[in-house]
Design an enzyme around this catalytic site. Structure first.
Site, PDB file in Angstrom:
ATOM      1  N   GLY A 349      -4.101  -2.515  12.601  1.00  0.00           N
ATOM      2  CA  GLY A 349      -4.126  -3.967  12.644  1.00  0.00           C
ATOM      3  C   GLY A 349      -4.196  -4.542  11.247  1.00  0.00           C
ATOM      4  N   GLN A 350      -4.196  -5.861  11.186  1.00  0.00           N
ATOM      5  CA  GLN A 350      -4.223  -6.568   9.910  1.00  0.00           C
ATOM      6  C   GLN A 350      -5.345  -7.593   9.951  1.00  0.00           C
ATOM      7  OE1 GLN A 350      -1.976  -6.239   7.178  1.00  0.00           O
ATOM      8  NE2 GLN A 350      -3.250  -7.664   6.046  1.00  0.00           N
ATOM      9  N   GLY A 351      -6.319  -7.450   9.073  1.00  0.00           N
ATOM     10  CA  GLY A 351      -7.396  -8.420   8.979  1.00  0.00           C
ATOM     11  C   GLY A 351      -7.142  -9.400   7.851  1.00  0.00           C
ATOM     12  N   PHE A 353      -8.663  -9.571   5.149  1.00  0.00           N
ATOM     13  CA  PHE A 353      -8.866  -8.973   3.845  1.00  0.00           C
ATOM     14  C   PHE A 353      -7.993  -7.751   3.618  1.00  0.00           C
ATOM     15  CE2 PHE A 353     -13.175 -10.945   4.397  1.00  0.00           C
ATOM     16  CZ  PHE A 353     -12.863 -12.014   3.574  1.00  0.00           C
ATOM     17  N   GLY A 354      -7.119  -7.437   4.557  1.00  0.00           N
ATOM     18  CA  GLY A 354      -6.221  -6.318   4.371  1.00  0.00           C
ATOM     19  C   GLY A 354      -6.024  -5.526   5.644  1.00  0.00           C
ATOM     20  N   VAL A 356      -5.827  -2.224   8.351  1.00  0.00           N
ATOM     21  CA  VAL A 356      -6.692  -1.124   8.777  1.00  0.00           C
ATOM     22  C   VAL A 356      -5.804  -0.017   9.335  1.00  0.00           C
ATOM     23  CG1 VAL A 356      -8.586  -0.412  10.275  1.00  0.00           C
ATOM     24  CG2 VAL A 356      -8.565  -2.719   9.324  1.00  0.00           C
ATOM     25  N   LYS A 370     -10.181   0.760   6.095  1.00  0.00           N
ATOM     26  CA  LYS A 370      -9.852  -0.624   5.734  1.00  0.00           C
ATOM     27  C   LYS A 370      -9.441  -0.649   4.265  1.00  0.00           C
ATOM     28  CE  LYS A 370     -13.033  -3.962   5.699  1.00  0.00           C
ATOM     29  NZ  LYS A 370     -13.872  -5.069   6.183  1.00  0.00           N
ATOM     30  N   ASP A 467     -19.708 -13.840  10.327  1.00  0.00           N
ATOM     31  CA  ASP A 467     -18.289 -13.769  10.695  1.00  0.00           C
ATOM     32  C   ASP A 467     -18.118 -13.103  12.059  1.00  0.00           C
ATOM     33  OD1 ASP A 467     -15.623 -14.332  10.277  1.00  0.00           O
ATOM     34  OD2 ASP A 467     -15.210 -12.478   9.195  1.00  0.00           O
TER      35      ASP A 467
END
Length: 669
Positions: A349-351, A353-354, A356, A370, A467
């Site tokens: 996936g994509q968070g 902050f970058g 994973v 991550k 968060d």
């Protein structure tokens, strides 16, 4: 010839090093997919679009600009791109490549799209007019939520600065129309700004484009804010109270000459005067190469010092909790091999902050990695936070940190692999959501509540997560929830209950109003986020904006409206309405969620009280109140996607266009 080969080798080495250290860019900061028609998968337009996007980065000129068309008639696609004036060519090309790839995913069938990052933007269309047009018909607005001190005087000083930059940019010549600078505002507050037009515009058209953009500041609304920007396909500007750009010379060198000369053989004679030219070239090139090599060496040394300093900080803070921080470190080569060089096939996936990635270590242990993006906003502070907190909070209810890696610009966090991914991938998927019956959702709500109580009250450290959201709740093999991502968490002593910060971190839609607007946070901030999460779990809907007629509304607005009208059952996911789950339990959970999202902080229960309410069916619940009608407030900075609508509705609650991760600097007066 030997000297030439050495110089060529050094140049290529430095070039490759620069390319290597460029980190992966995050999701598009802003985008819009539109058009009157769509294309099909095997159409000629799709082939022309793919061909155009794949060739863009190689054709950008030295000043970060390019436009072209491909195809004929209805299958013709036109594109135009521009990089920010202070961005180096390699970074520009890298940025454009990422935008082009993102468009394939975010605008899979639309014939028109526009969007970009801080460093560049790109637009394509089946209409030639996007190249021929000299105006910006589609604008994106961004601004910081805080007001400047003495807004009237601030606006006057800002106006003078922008007008000065507009004139300089318009006169920038045919290669680059860009200008940046700073001024001093009221109370000696600095103001930094940059403006830019596409260089193909005439000086007058550039001037007019920026003038029109300035006029939209009242629509934005940017006037009186400490920062703001308006981005259009033909021109853009931005201002902040901190320096956000690199200072570059506005006097441009002549265009590069690509003419090639034949190599000189052993018998070639040097014409009179050529010897002086050769010496001059050596005098210029050799020192330049030496300086470049020294720069690279110094950069490597500084990176190693930074790495050592950060590791020492982690070691010093952990103290006796972990005897050897070095044991937590992984070699970059180990992680790269485990993830198959960070292949897309292993991307989980994509968070914010970058990305994973899933990986498998040499001992066959599966891990999740991550990989933090360099410009993600998660710096050394958040990296250190996550290592410190998760290492000290090794608990079965939390995702376990196995280690970290620091290597040059690379910052990696290695976690245990949680097989069922995150809650949002089930909750907001039309197919997977059917696996979440009321019994499973009820256990998930209770499990999340217990994990937060552990963080707030039962652990040896008092942690405010800051968060909490569906993507930060991971599900193990038995679908039990685990809390993840502690980069934004704040550690408190046991006698502390609240704090204040000038650095807002988190995700719009989940942040409590007092935190998003004023930087005030406490355990009640997590309570608010939990309430939003419960409403999402019960409704199966994200807390994001949706249009209803001429107005915009979010999940919280809908929940409060149904509460007032005594139609709260409308909020329940249709997949649950016919289930065996007791409707009374579901309605009670909605009631508890509304208690958590009350605007008045004092009215919200603690997580300990919430857990008691969830556990006891006989405990009477107070009536929730929302002191202010939940109208929608649009605001944001460079990390939030803003609608290009020309009308903005003002109000009190925060409406997000998605799970946009945010880091905003607030500067209290």
């Amino acid at each position: 010839m030997a000297i030439q080969k050495v110089l060529l080798f050094l140049f290529l080495h430095i070039h490759l090093h620069v390319v290597y250290i460029l980190s992966q860019l995050p999701h598009l900061r802003y985008s819009s997919c539109h058009g009157t028609a769509n294309y099909t998968e095997n159409s000629a337009y799709k082939k022309n679009l793919v061909s155009l996007l794949s060739s863009l980065s190689a054709k950008i000129d030295n000043y970060g600009f390019y436009y072209a068309s491909k195809g004929q008639n209805n299958d013709k696609v036109s594109g135009i791109l521009l990089c920010r004036g202070d961005v180096e060519l390699e970074e520009c090309r890298y940025c454009v490549n990422n935008v082009a790839q993102a468009f394939v995913k975010e605008c899979p069938v639309e014939k028109e799209a526009v969007g970009g990052y801080d460093a560049c933007w790109l637009q394509y269309s089946n209409n030639q007019s996007i190249i021929e047009s000299t105006i910006s018909s589609r604008l994106f607005y961004f601004w910081t939520p805080g007001n400047a001190s003495k807004p009237k005087e601030f606006n006057q000083d800002l106006s003078i600065l922008l007008e000065n930059l507009r004139a300089r940019a318009a006169d920038g010549g045919p290669f680059r129309k860009y200008a940046s600078g700073n001024a001093t505002g009221p109370d000696f507050q600095p103001i930094y700004a940059l403006v830019q037009c596409t260089p193909d515009l005439s000086p007058q058209n550039c001037f007019n484009c920026l003038t029109d953009a300035y006029g939209n500041m009242t629509i934005c609304p940017c006037l009186g804010k400490r920062g703001g920007r308006i981005i259009g396909p033909r021109c853009n500007f931005r201002y902040e109270t901190y320096s956000f750009f690199h200072v570059v010379s506005e006097s441009l060198p002549p265009a590069r000459n690509d003419d090639k000369t034949a190599p000189m053989g052993n018998d070639d004679k040097i014409a009179p005067g050529d010897d002086k030219k050769a010496r001059l070239v050596i005098i210029i090139i050799v020192p330049t190469v030496i300086v470049a090599i020294l720069t690279v060496c110094i950069s490597v040394i500084l990176m190693k010092k930074r790495k050592r300093k950060l590791v020492d900080k982690i070691q010093g803070t952990l103290g006796d909790d972990i005897s050897d921080v070095e044991s937590l470190q992984y070699d970059f080569s180990t992680i790269r091999a485990a993830t198959d060089n960070f292949s897309n096939a292993n991307k989980l996936g994509q968070g914010g902050f970058g990305p994973v990635y899933k990986g498998k270590l040499q001992n066959e242990q599966e891990v999740a990695v991550k990989r933090l993006s360099a410009d993600s906003g998660q710096g050394d502070l958040e990296f250190k936070n996550e290592v410190l907190l998760v290492a000290r909070l090794q608990h079965r209810s939390l995702v376990r940190l196995l280690g970290f890696c620091l290597d040059g610009t690379e910052r990696l966090l290695v976690y245990e692999f949680v097989p069922n991914a995150s809650l949002d991938q089930f909750l907001f998927d039309q197919v997977k959501r059917s696996q979440l019956d009321w019994e499973r959702r009820s256990k998930t709500i209770g499990g999340i509540a217990r994990r937060i109580v552990y963080l707030h009250e039962d652990s040896r450290l008092r942690i405010i997560h800051r968060d909490l959201k569906a993507s930060n709740v991971l599900l193990d093999t038995e679908m039990n929830p685990k809390i993840a991502d502690f980069g934004m968490a704040r550690l408190f002593t046991l006698d502390e209950t609240q704090g204040n910060t000038n650095r807002i971190v988190g995700t719009y839609g989940y942040m409590a109003p007092e935190y998003a607007m004023q930087g005030q946070f406490s355990v009640k901030s997590d309570v608010y986020s939990f309430g939003v999460l419960v409403l999402e779990i019960i409704s199966g809907q994200r807390n994001i904006c949706s249009r209803k007629g001429d107005s915009m509304e979010d999940l919280l607005s809908v929940a409060w409206s149904n509460w007032r009208e005594e139609t709260i059952s409308n909020l329940i996911d249709p997949m649950l309405r016919g289930s065996s789950g007791p409707i009374g339990d579901i309605l009670r959970c909605i009631h508890i969620a509304l208690l958590c999202v009350q605007e008045n902080v004092a009215n919200r229960p603690t997580m300990g009280a919430v857990l008691l309410m969830l556990s006891s069916h006989t405990l009477s619940l107070p009536v929730p109140h929302n002191d202010v009608n939940p109208q929608i407030l649009h605001f944001g900075d460079g990390n939030s996607r803003i609608s290009d609508s020309s009308k903005l509705t003002e109000g009190k609650s925060i409406c997000s266009s998605g799970n946009q991760d945010l880091i905003t600097e607030l500067h209290p007066r």
